[in-house]
Design a protein around this motif. Structure first.
Motif, PDB file in Angstrom:
ATOM      1  N   PHE A  43       6.189 -19.026  -0.853  1.00 50.38           N
ATOM      2  CA  PHE A  43       5.135 -18.306  -0.144  1.00 50.38           C
ATOM      3  C   PHE A  43       5.324 -16.798  -0.296  1.00 50.38           C
ATOM      4  CE2 PHE A  43       3.684 -15.971   3.564  1.00 50.38           C
ATOM      5  CZ  PHE A  43       2.335 -16.281   3.558  1.00 50.38           C
ATOM      6  N   GLY A  44       6.530 -16.336  -0.071  1.00 47.80           N
ATOM      7  CA  GLY A  44       6.797 -14.900  -0.149  1.00 47.80           C
ATOM      8  C   GLY A  44       6.506 -14.322  -1.523  1.00 47.80           C
ATOM      9  N   GLU A  45       6.904 -15.051  -2.569  1.00 52.53           N
ATOM     10  CA  GLU A  45       6.641 -14.592  -3.936  1.00 52.53           C
ATOM     11  C   GLU A  45       5.145 -14.504  -4.201  1.00 52.53           C
ATOM     12  OE1 GLU A  45       8.673 -17.194  -6.680  1.00 52.53           O
ATOM     13  OE2 GLU A  45      10.484 -17.134  -5.448  1.00 52.53           O
ATOM     14  N   ARG A  46       4.415 -15.524  -3.762  1.00 56.51           N
ATOM     15  CA  ARG A  46       2.966 -15.543  -3.984  1.00 56.51           C
ATOM     16  C   ARG A  46       2.276 -14.433  -3.189  1.00 56.51           C
ATOM     17  NH1 ARG A  46       1.533 -20.921  -6.128  1.00 56.51           N
ATOM     18  NH2 ARG A  46       2.911 -21.015  -7.920  1.00 56.51           N
ATOM     19  N   LEU A  47       2.706 -14.227  -1.941  1.00 55.67           N
ATOM     20  CA  LEU A  47       2.107 -13.173  -1.123  1.00 55.67           C
ATOM     21  C   LEU A  47       2.339 -11.807  -1.766  1.00 55.67           C
ATOM     22  CD1 LEU A  47       0.615 -12.418   1.473  1.00 55.67           C
ATOM     23  CD2 LEU A  47       2.861 -12.228   2.597  1.00 55.67           C
ATOM     24  N   GLU A  96       2.919 -11.144  -4.938  1.00 57.44           N
ATOM     25  CA  GLU A  96       2.116 -11.089  -6.168  1.00 57.44           C
ATOM     26  C   GLU A  96       0.657 -10.731  -5.859  1.00 57.44           C
ATOM     27  OE1 GLU A  96      -0.114 -14.547  -8.614  1.00 57.44           O
ATOM     28  OE2 GLU A  96       2.027 -14.893  -8.298  1.00 57.44           O
ATOM     29  N   LEU A  97       0.090 -11.408  -4.878  1.00 57.83           N
ATOM     30  CA  LEU A  97      -1.312 -11.164  -4.525  1.00 57.83           C
ATOM     31  C   LEU A  97      -1.509  -9.772  -3.930  1.00 57.83           C
ATOM     32  CD1 LEU A  97      -2.077 -14.686  -3.035  1.00 57.83           C
ATOM     33  CD2 LEU A  97      -3.028 -13.748  -5.160  1.00 57.83           C
ATOM     34  N   ARG A  98      -0.553  -9.341  -3.109  1.00 52.70           N
ATOM     35  CA  ARG A  98      -0.632  -7.996  -2.520  1.00 52.70           C
ATOM     36  C   ARG A  98      -0.607  -6.937  -3.613  1.00 52.70           C
ATOM     37  NH1 ARG A  98       3.207  -4.406  -1.671  1.00 52.70           N
ATOM     38  NH2 ARG A  98       4.943  -5.865  -1.803  1.00 52.70           N
ATOM     39  N   LYS A  99       0.273  -7.114  -4.574  1.00 50.25           N
ATOM     40  CA  LYS A  99       0.384  -6.138  -5.670  1.00 50.25           C
ATOM     41  C   LYS A  99      -0.841  -6.156  -6.570  1.00 50.25           C
ATOM     42  CE  LYS A  99       5.361  -5.614  -5.739  1.00 50.25           C
ATOM     43  NZ  LYS A  99       6.595  -5.664  -6.533  1.00 50.25           N
ATOM     44  N   GLU A 100      -1.440  -7.347  -6.762  1.00 54.43           N
ATOM     45  CA  GLU A 100      -2.672  -7.424  -7.551  1.00 54.43           C
ATOM     46  C   GLU A 100      -3.768  -6.575  -6.924  1.00 54.43           C
ATOM     47  OE1 GLU A 100      -3.938 -11.471  -8.108  1.00 54.43           O
ATOM     48  OE2 GLU A 100      -2.172 -11.981  -9.310  1.00 54.43           O
ATOM     49  N   LYS A 101      -3.782  -6.510  -5.598  1.00 50.24           N
ATOM     50  CA  LYS A 101      -4.789  -5.706  -4.884  1.00 50.24           C
ATOM     51  C   LYS A 101      -4.319  -4.265  -4.685  1.00 50.24           C
ATOM     52  CE  LYS A 101      -7.709  -8.924  -2.547  1.00 50.24           C
ATOM     53  NZ  LYS A 101      -9.099  -8.600  -2.454  1.00 50.24           N
ATOM     54  N   LYS A 102      -3.124  -3.959  -5.222  1.00 51.55           N
ATOM     55  CA  LYS A 102      -2.558  -2.617  -5.140  1.00 51.55           C
ATOM     56  C   LYS A 102      -2.419  -2.145  -3.687  1.00 51.55           C
ATOM     57  CE  LYS A 102      -4.268  -1.141  -9.693  1.00 51.55           C
ATOM     58  NZ  LYS A 102      -3.993  -2.344 -10.347  1.00 51.55           N
ATOM     59  N   ILE A 147       5.422  -8.346   7.294  1.00 45.82           N
ATOM     60  CA  ILE A 147       5.035  -8.606   5.893  1.00 45.82           C
ATOM     61  C   ILE A 147       6.289  -8.667   5.031  1.00 45.82           C
ATOM     62  CG2 ILE A 147       3.757  -7.744   3.894  1.00 45.82           C
ATOM     63  CD1 ILE A 147       1.936  -8.731   6.181  1.00 45.82           C
ATOM     64  N   SER A 148       7.200  -7.750   5.243  1.00 43.07           N
ATOM     65  CA  SER A 148       8.449  -7.732   4.485  1.00 43.07           C
ATOM     66  C   SER A 148       9.223  -9.031   4.699  1.00 43.07           C
ATOM     67  CB  SER A 148       9.297  -6.533   4.913  1.00 43.07           C
ATOM     68  OG  SER A 148      10.544  -6.556   4.264  1.00 43.07           O
ATOM     69  N   GLY A 149       9.267  -9.505   5.939  1.00 38.49           N
ATOM     70  CA  GLY A 149       9.955 -10.760   6.246  1.00 38.49           C
ATOM     71  C   GLY A 149       9.307 -11.950   5.557  1.00 38.49           C
ATOM     72  N   TYR A 150       7.968 -11.967   5.517  1.00 35.54           N
ATOM     73  CA  TYR A 150       7.263 -13.039   4.809  1.00 35.54           C
ATOM     74  C   TYR A 150       7.611 -13.016   3.327  1.00 35.54           C
ATOM     75  CZ  TYR A 150       4.066 -13.597   8.852  1.00 35.54           C
ATOM     76  OH  TYR A 150       3.509 -13.822  10.087  1.00 35.54           O
ATOM     77  N   GLU A 151       7.562 -11.826   2.740  1.00 35.49           N
ATOM     78  CA  GLU A 151       7.810 -11.716   1.300  1.00 35.49           C
ATOM     79  C   GLU A 151       9.251 -12.031   0.926  1.00 35.49           C
ATOM     80  OE1 GLU A 151       6.316  -8.098  -0.428  1.00 35.49           O
ATOM     81  OE2 GLU A 151       4.242  -8.561   0.138  1.00 35.49           O
TER      82      GLU A 151
END
Length: 148
Positions: free
Chosen positions: A2-6, A8-14, A31-35
Motif C-alpha cells: 500500500f505504501g509503495e503504491r500510495l 507512486e501515485l502521489r509522485k505521479e501527481k507531483k 502520510i509518511s507513516g502510510y508510505e
C-alpha cells in the motif's frame, strides 16, 4: 505494498506528503507513516485515496496490478485475442441455436429458454472465454506467445 503504491501515485501527481495530507485533512506524518508502512489506513481512507487517484482499491492494496479494474492480470487481451474470442463465440452461438436436432432451440429443465436467457448464457460464456484466455496468457512463457 500500500505504501509503495500510495507514494507512486502521489509522485505521479507531483504532490508532496504535506500537500496530499492537506487534501485529505491528514498530517504529513500520517502520510509518511502510510508510505513507510508503519501506519495502516482504515478502509474508508483507502477508498478515498482510490477515488482521488482514480484507481481500484485492489491496486492500492497490492492485490492487483491493474489500476483501473477489470481482470487482475497484467497481460491485456490483444486485437488477435479479441478476434479469436469473437469467432469462438459465434461458433458457440450457432451450435447452441442450431445444434438441437428437433429444431426447438435450447431447453432448461425441460422448458424452452427465452431469448433473454439464451443471451444471458452467451454473455456468461463470453466472460468465461475471456478469463480462460487471460489465464492462459498469464502462464504461457513469452517465447511461446504468438506475435501480433
Amino acid at each position: 505494498m500500500f505504501g509503495e503504491r500510495l507514494r507512486e501515485l502521489r509522485k505521479e501527481k507531483k504532490l508532496t506528503m504535506k500537500e496530499l495530507g492537506k487534501i485529505f485533512s491528514l498530517a504529513e506524518s500520517t502520510i509518511s507513516g502510510y508510505e513507510s508502512g508503519t501506519r495502516k489506513p482504515d478502509i474508508d481512507q483507502v477508498k478515498k485515496f482510490a477515488d482521488y487517484f482514480d484507481v481500484q482499491t485492489d491496486y492500492l492494496l497490492g492485490r492487483s496490478n491493474n489500476k483501473k479494474g477489470g481482470a487482475p492480470y497484467t497481460t491485456p487481451l490483444t486485437e488477435k485475442d479479441e478476434k479469436d474470442i469473437a469467432k469462438r463465440m459465434e461458433k458457440m452461438r450457432k451450435d447452441l441455436m442450431e445444434g438441437n436436432s428437433d429444431g426447438d432451440g435450447l431447453n432448461f429443465m425441460g422448458e424452452p429458454m427465452s431469448e433473454e436467457a439464451v443471451e444471458s448464457l452467451l454473455e456468461a460464456l463470453e466472460h468465461a472465454e475471456r478469463i480462460a484466455t487471460l489465464t492462459n496468457k498469464k502462464y504461457t512463457p513469452k517465447k511461446y506467445r504468438d506475435k501480433e
